[in-house]
Write a protein that holds these residues in place. Structure first.
Motif, short mmCIF file in Angstrom:
data_model
loop_
_atom_site.label_atom_id
_atom_site.label_comp_id
_atom_site.label_asym_id
_atom_site.label_seq_id
_atom_site.Cartn_x
_atom_site.Cartn_y
_atom_site.Cartn_z
N ASP A 15 10.16 23.28 8.30
CA ASP A 15 9.58 21.98 7.94
C ASP A 15 9.22 21.18 9.19
O ASP A 15 8.14 20.61 9.28
N PRO A 57 4.33 26.37 6.88
CA PRO A 57 4.49 26.46 5.42
C PRO A 57 5.17 27.75 4.98
O PRO A 57 5.96 27.74 4.03
N ARG A 58 4.86 28.88 5.65
CA ARG A 58 5.45 30.17 5.27
C ARG A 58 5.64 30.99 6.54
O ARG A 58 4.85 30.90 7.48
N ASP A 93 16.45 31.26 -2.86
CA ASP A 93 16.23 29.82 -3.02
C ASP A 93 14.89 29.32 -2.50
O ASP A 93 14.43 28.26 -2.92
N HIS A 94 14.27 30.07 -1.61
CA HIS A 94 13.02 29.60 -1.00
C HIS A 94 11.99 30.73 -0.86
O HIS A 94 11.38 30.90 0.20
N PRO A 95 11.76 31.51 -1.91
CA PRO A 95 10.81 32.62 -1.77
C PRO A 95 9.41 32.17 -1.44
O PRO A 95 8.64 32.92 -0.82
N ASP A 96 9.07 30.93 -1.83
CA ASP A 96 7.73 30.41 -1.56
C ASP A 96 7.50 30.15 -0.09
O ASP A 96 6.35 29.96 0.33
N ARG A 97 8.58 30.15 0.73
CA ARG A 97 8.43 29.88 2.16
C ARG A 97 8.40 31.17 2.99
O ARG A 97 8.26 31.10 4.21
N SER A 103 10.90 38.98 -5.34
CA SER A 103 9.55 39.54 -5.31
C SER A 103 8.96 39.55 -3.90
O SER A 103 7.86 40.06 -3.69
N VAL A 104 9.65 39.00 -2.93
CA VAL A 104 9.17 38.96 -1.54
C VAL A 104 9.31 40.35 -0.92
O VAL A 104 10.37 40.98 -1.04
N ARG A 114 1.89 42.30 5.55
CA ARG A 114 2.12 41.15 4.67
C ARG A 114 1.56 39.86 5.24
O ARG A 114 1.78 38.80 4.67
#
Length: 298
Positions: free
Chosen positions: A98, A103-104, A123-127, A237-238, A297
């Motif tokens: 952050d 962002p990732r 907890d933070h797969p979107d990152r 899913s990461v 990836r």
């Protein structure tokens, strides 16, 4: 709220303020336009434990971020006054992303760092662009594995248990250096050549970086609760790489295989000779293994 203490240092060194008055030392290497790669080290270990040679190789393709956990290196040392659970260290990793406005990122975790990466996957797969885990066991609470049972999993090498019994003892600088090199000798495993001066030099640099020869032990005392979440990894899913270190004296085979089986997106790759240390001899193959994974990836 987290913030970069000096926002004019996005590519070198800075400090990031996290919760409870802790401030973390952070170093970035490489082109910030490239995919970010966050290195998460193990318990009681400074970010300098990631070899400079590995950081340099990874920075050819990534914007590499390494940092000192709480109570290590140049980060705030305050566990006695403001204790925290181990799971808070996973939140620190997100706070660093952050603060650096990332962002990732690809994340690579070693030992306890691999435990923290498992929490990030949950907890933070979107990152996460991808995850790489080495030298780490499956977090607790996992679903039973019919092929790899708990009784099949060996524990740490007895030589390490003897050394760990001395963790945190007061020693002068010379004695502390001898203890740390002896510790690295066992962590290295018995296959790859061990150069004591390589690791003595590493520890001298860590002591200079930290400003002390005191051996940190806060993470061994931290609350381990909230970690019984292994069964949840079945939903990950990461894209995840689990590196099997066949000579690891802390989490020897089949720990890595068990972890890989618990994550549906995981690939298991063996780095021959790898133990629980990162000597120069293994750095090129380790860097290639990681970048082969992240390159697919990014």
């Amino acid at each position: 709220m987290t913030r970069v203490t000096d926002p004019k240092l996005p590519r070198h060194e800075t400090f990031v303020d996290v919760t409870d008055g802790y401030r973390l030392w952070v170093q970035t290497t490489g082109d910030p336009e490239r995919p970010a790669l966050l290195l998460v080290m193990g318990a009681n270990a400074s970010g300098l434990s990631w070899p400079d040679e590995l950081v340099e190789l990874l920075s050819r393709d990534h914007f590499v971020v390494r940092y000192d956990h709480r109570d290590t290196g140049r980060s705030t040392h305050a566990f006695a006054e403001r204790p925290y659970p181990i799971r808070a260290l996973a939140d620190d990793a997100i706070a660093i992303l952050d603060a650096l406005r990332i962002p990732r990122a690809h994340v690579v975790g070693m030992s306890m760092g691999g435990t923290l990466v498992q929490l990030l996957l949950l907890d933070h797969p979107d990152r996460l662009l991808s995850a790489t885990i080495l030298g780490s066991a499956l977090i607790g609470g996992a679903a039973p594995d019919p092929d790899i049972k708990d009784e099949d999993l060996p524990g740490p090498d007895p030589r390490l248990l003897a050394l760990w019994a001395e963790l945190g003892q007061e020693r002068d600088a010379e004695a502390e250096l001898r203890w740390r090199v002896a510790h690295w000798r066992v962590l290295n495993g018995d296959v790859l050549p061990f150069d004591p001066e390589e690791f003595a030099d590493l520890e001298r640099r860590i002591a200079a970086h930290s400003g002390t020869w005191h051996s940190p032990a806060a993470h061994a005392l931290a609350d381990q609760s909230g970690m019984e979440r292994g069964a949840e990894l079945a939903k990950v899913s990461v894209p995840t790489l689990v590196i099997d270190a066949p000579e690891d004296p802390i989490t020897p085979p089949p720990h890595a295989a068990r972890l890989a089986r618990a994550i549906p997106t995981a690939t298991l790759v063996t780095v021959p000779g790898l133990g629980h240390a990162l000597p120069r001899a293994v750095v090129p193959s380790l860097a290639t293994t990681i970048t082969d994974h992240t390159g697919r990836r990014s």
